[in-house]
Design a protein around this motif. Structure first.
Motif, PDB file in Angstrom:
ATOM      1  N   LYS A  80      14.843   3.039 -27.103  1.00 54.87           N
ATOM      2  CA  LYS A  80      15.539   3.119 -26.019  1.00 54.87           C
ATOM      3  C   LYS A  80      17.001   3.358 -26.281  1.00 54.87           C
ATOM      4  O   LYS A  80      17.463   2.956 -26.915  1.00 54.87           O
ATOM      5  CB  LYS A  80      15.495   1.535 -25.187  1.00 54.87           C
ATOM      6  CG  LYS A  80      14.176   1.388 -24.893  1.00 54.87           C
ATOM      7  CD  LYS A  80      14.136  -0.063 -24.335  1.00 54.87           C
ATOM      8  CE  LYS A  80      12.780  -0.489 -23.931  1.00 54.87           C
ATOM      9  NZ  LYS A  80      12.724  -1.930 -23.360  1.00 54.87           N
ATOM     10  N   PRO A  81      17.536   4.280 -25.304  1.00 57.87           N
ATOM     11  CA  PRO A  81      18.796   4.888 -25.492  1.00 57.87           C
ATOM     12  C   PRO A  81      19.778   3.641 -25.221  1.00 57.87           C
ATOM     13  O   PRO A  81      19.604   2.895 -24.122  1.00 57.87           O
ATOM     14  CB  PRO A  81      19.046   5.772 -24.494  1.00 57.87           C
ATOM     15  CG  PRO A  81      17.925   5.900 -23.581  1.00 57.87           C
ATOM     16  CD  PRO A  81      17.158   5.198 -24.124  1.00 57.87           C
ATOM     17  N   LYS A  82      20.854   3.796 -25.876  1.00 59.69           N
ATOM     18  CA  LYS A  82      21.734   2.606 -25.821  1.00 59.69           C
ATOM     19  C   LYS A  82      22.690   2.842 -24.775  1.00 59.69           C
ATOM     20  O   LYS A  82      23.183   4.162 -24.590  1.00 59.69           O
ATOM     21  CB  LYS A  82      22.843   2.442 -26.925  1.00 59.69           C
ATOM     22  CG  LYS A  82      22.149   1.777 -28.216  1.00 59.69           C
ATOM     23  CD  LYS A  82      22.970   1.591 -29.221  1.00 59.69           C
ATOM     24  CE  LYS A  82      22.266   1.002 -30.294  1.00 59.69           C
ATOM     25  NZ  LYS A  82      23.083   0.757 -31.528  1.00 59.69           N
ATOM     26  N   THR A  83      22.925   1.824 -23.911  1.00 59.34           N
ATOM     27  CA  THR A  83      23.875   2.016 -22.725  1.00 59.34           C
ATOM     28  C   THR A  83      25.141   1.646 -22.920  1.00 59.34           C
ATOM     29  O   THR A  83      25.305   0.401 -23.353  1.00 59.34           O
ATOM     30  CB  THR A  83      23.360   1.596 -21.338  1.00 59.34           C
ATOM     31  OG1 THR A  83      23.032   0.285 -21.641  1.00 59.34           O
ATOM     32  CG2 THR A  83      22.076   2.365 -20.901  1.00 59.34           C
ATOM     33  N   SER A  84      26.299   2.439 -22.745  1.00 60.29           N
ATOM     34  CA  SER A  84      27.515   1.615 -22.963  1.00 60.29           C
ATOM     35  C   SER A  84      28.207   1.341 -21.645  1.00 60.29           C
ATOM     36  O   SER A  84      28.135   1.608 -20.615  1.00 60.29           O
ATOM     37  CB  SER A  84      28.597   2.738 -23.673  1.00 60.29           C
ATOM     38  OG  SER A  84      28.059   3.624 -24.253  1.00 60.29           O
TER      39      SER A  84
END
Length: 84
Positions: A80-84
């Motif tokens: 899962k892509p990291k969300t900032s």
């Protein structure tokens, strides 16, 4: 692999074959012990087919080949892509 097991794989009754044609059985067994089963099959294919017709193995005596278990594959989860 033993010669009797090989004959059962080819649906040939080894006892009937040995009692019906003892000289050919002994000759085949001697050759089988010297070479690989696949080579033996290639060399004696037409003879094996005739022998099978004469000394057919009963269905009750047939040998089932052991089946190899399917190798387990690891389950891969998507990252899962990291969300900032």
């Amino acid at each position: 692999m033993e010669f009797d097991e090989y004959l059962k794989e080819k649906k040939i009754d080894p006892k009937k074959f040995k009692s019906g044609e003892p000289e050919q059985y002994a000759d085949f067994e001697r050759i089988f012990d010297l070479i690989h089963p696949n080579s033996f099959t290639q060399q004696k294919l037409f003879l094996i087919n005739n022998i099978r017709r004469n000394y057919i193995l009963d269905e009750q005596q047939e040998v089932k080949k052991p089946t190899a278990a399917k190798p387990m594959r690891p389950k891969i989860k998507p990252i899962k892509p990291k969300t900032s």
